[in-house]
Scaffold this motif. Structure first.
Motif, PDB file in Angstrom:
ATOM      1  N   ARG A 110       0.828  -1.211   0.000  1.00 43.17           N
ATOM      2  CA  ARG A 110       0.000   0.000   0.000  1.00 43.17           C
ATOM      3  C   ARG A 110       0.859   1.257   0.000  1.00 43.17           C
ATOM      4  O   ARG A 110       0.565   2.240  -0.689  1.00 43.17           O
ATOM      5  CB  ARG A 110      -0.923  -0.017   1.225  1.00 43.17           C
ATOM      6  N   GLU A 111       1.941   1.234   0.768  1.00 43.12           N
ATOM      7  CA  GLU A 111       2.848   2.380   0.820  1.00 43.12           C
ATOM      8  C   GLU A 111       3.627   2.558  -0.488  1.00 43.12           C
ATOM      9  O   GLU A 111       4.089   3.659  -0.796  1.00 43.12           O
ATOM     10  CB  GLU A 111       3.833   2.203   1.972  1.00 43.12           C
ATOM     11  N   SER A 112       3.740   1.452  -1.252  1.00 39.79           N
ATOM     12  CA  SER A 112       4.568   1.467  -2.461  1.00 39.79           C
ATOM     13  C   SER A 112       3.787   1.760  -3.732  1.00 39.79           C
ATOM     14  O   SER A 112       4.386   1.967  -4.785  1.00 39.79           O
ATOM     15  CB  SER A 112       5.268   0.101  -2.619  1.00 39.79           C
ATOM     16  N   LEU A 113       2.462   1.751  -3.651  1.00 42.25           N
ATOM     17  CA  LEU A 113       1.641   1.959  -4.839  1.00 42.25           C
ATOM     18  C   LEU A 113       1.470   3.440  -5.171  1.00 42.25           C
ATOM     19  O   LEU A 113       1.429   4.292  -4.282  1.00 42.25           O
ATOM     20  CB  LEU A 113       0.251   1.348  -4.631  1.00 42.25           C
ATOM     21  N   ALA A 114       1.347   3.715  -6.463  1.00 40.49           N
ATOM     22  CA  ALA A 114       0.932   5.043  -6.898  1.00 40.49           C
ATOM     23  C   ALA A 114      -0.502   5.285  -6.420  1.00 40.49           C
ATOM     24  O   ALA A 114      -1.211   4.354  -6.027  1.00 40.49           O
ATOM     25  CB  ALA A 114       1.015   5.143  -8.417  1.00 40.49           C
ATOM     26  N   ARG A 115      -0.943   6.526  -6.473  1.00 38.39           N
ATOM     27  CA  ARG A 115      -2.253   6.896  -5.911  1.00 38.39           C
ATOM     28  C   ARG A 115      -3.387   6.047  -6.475  1.00 38.39           C
ATOM     29  O   ARG A 115      -4.301   5.671  -5.758  1.00 38.39           O
ATOM     30  CB  ARG A 115      -2.513   8.383  -6.156  1.00 38.39           C
ATOM     31  N   ASP A 116      -3.337   5.756  -7.771  1.00 37.66           N
ATOM     32  CA  ASP A 116      -4.394   4.950  -8.388  1.00 37.66           C
ATOM     33  C   ASP A 116      -3.878   3.567  -8.783  1.00 37.66           C
ATOM     34  O   ASP A 116      -4.381   2.939  -9.714  1.00 37.66           O
ATOM     35  CB  ASP A 116      -4.967   5.658  -9.611  1.00 37.66           C
ATOM     36  N   GLY A 117      -2.866   3.091  -8.064  1.00 34.68           N
ATOM     37  CA  GLY A 117      -2.264   1.793  -8.380  1.00 34.68           C
ATOM     38  C   GLY A 117      -3.108   0.621  -7.918  1.00 34.68           C
ATOM     39  O   GLY A 117      -4.033   0.767  -7.108  1.00 34.68           O
TER      40      GLY A 117
END
Length: 353
Positions: free
Chosen positions: A264-271
């Motif tokens: 979750r911390e590593s995803l882009a905003r809409d990842g």
């Protein structure tokens, strides 16, 4: 002690005879696979044991016995008139054609590892200490890649990724992807070949697997589009990925919730986080079938010991089911979880938010 029912006993013994036969035949499949016998017969032309010996350089007497055993199992065809053996097109797909969606020889290498590593698992049962993936025999790593690759070839880019909301379009335009628990890199390489505009990162804590993945990427001509690094699911580098994938590995992790938080911390905003897991229903009674039998066996000998060897040791097991996987995602802080698609062997989930 209750008296045994003779008819039920006969039925049980009949099943056991079948299972012993299957176990013995499994060893012969591994042997034939390693010696290249199926590939030598892949053209479907009938051969005698002597002709197969000439073709392979192996000893005829051994081949005669192996062929008879395979014919008894129904895995090669036997013609009495010519005393010859052959592979049908279907048998060739199962045993000789590595890219076939029905290729099964790799599965028996996984089973081989269960027999070889049984003493280690026995000790884990007694001590409760678990058994790490890296502590297994090499045939497990090789067999896992060879068993799962045909399914990924058949479904990953044709069905699974298109089932995710807007992900395929991102990959076609150019996205950044992390494949966590990538093993030998089959899934990563397949995606890199399908989406040349995107950039891929493959992570696995098992060093030898990462080395093999790098070699395979170079052979496949996509080494310039993939970076393979040794890292765990809780410490792989953050890059605001458009997509994070985990193929058949989340249930092996000791702390899948912690891994989910890191995703979750590593995803882009809409990842998106794509989770592919072994197919399972939520209740044990619904998994008491041939597929469940395989997965519970693998979970006993491989998956659960791997999880229990790590911190937290949640021990999801290979038959976790959608409800428990959903809870992992929600506990990790995600708000959206849906089953995007499925096959008889896998469930594919899309996690967002």
């Amino acid at each position: 002690m209750r008296a045994a029912d003779p008819q039920k006993l006969d039925a049980l013994v009949g099943r056991l005879v079948g299972d012993v036969g299957a176990s013995v035949t499994g060893a012969l499949i591994v042997l034939g696979d390693q010696l290249g016998l199926y590939k030598a017969m892949a053209d479907g032309k009938p051969v005698t044991s002597r002709q197969l010996a000439e073709k392979t350089g192996l000893k005829e007497r051994y081949l005669r016995e192996w062929l008879a055993g395979q014919a008894s199992a129904g895995y090669v065809e036997y013609d009495e008139a010519s005393d010859s053996f052959s592979l049908s097109p279907e048998q060739a797909m199962a045993f000789a054609e590595e890219d076939s969606p029905a290729f099964f020889a790799g599965a028996f290498e996984i089973v081989q590892s269960m027999w070889v590593d049984e003493p280690k698992v026995e000790e884990a049962f007694r001590s409760g200490s678990g058994l790490g993936w890296h502590e297994h025999s090499k045939c497990l790593f090789r067999g896992t890649e060879r068993f799962f690759r045909p399914g990924y070839n058949a479904h990953l880019t044709a069905e699974w990724i298109p089932a995710l909301d807007g992900v395929q379009a991102k990959l076609e335009r150019g996205a950044v992807v992390a494949d966590v628990g990538c093993g030998h890199g089959s899934s990563t390489i397949l995606m890199a070949k399908a989406y040349p505009q995107s950039r891929f990162y493959g992570f696995d804590y098992h060093g030898p697997s990462i080395e093999r993945a790098r070699e395979e990427a170079q052979k496949a001509g996509v080494g310039d589009r993939i970076v393979f690094e040794r890292a765990s699911a809780k410490d792989f580098p953050e890059q605001k990925y458009d997509l994070v994938t985990m193929f058949d590995c989340l249930h092996d992790m000791g702390d899948p919730v912690g891994a989910g938080k890191h995703v979750r911390e590593s995803l882009a905003r809409d990842g998106s986080w794509m989770i592919v897991e072994p197919f399972a229903h939520d209740h044990l009674k619904d998994n008491l079938n041939p597929v469940g039998r395989i997965f519970y066996g693998a979970s006993t000998m491989i998956c659960t010991p791997a999880s229990l060897s790590q911190e937290v040791g949640l021990g999801l097991g290979a038959q976790a089911g959608e409800m428990r996987l959903r809870k992992v995602a929600m506990d990790a802080g995600f708000s959206q979880f849906r089953r995007a698609t499925e096959t008889p062997f896998n469930m594919v989930f899309e996690v967002r938010g």
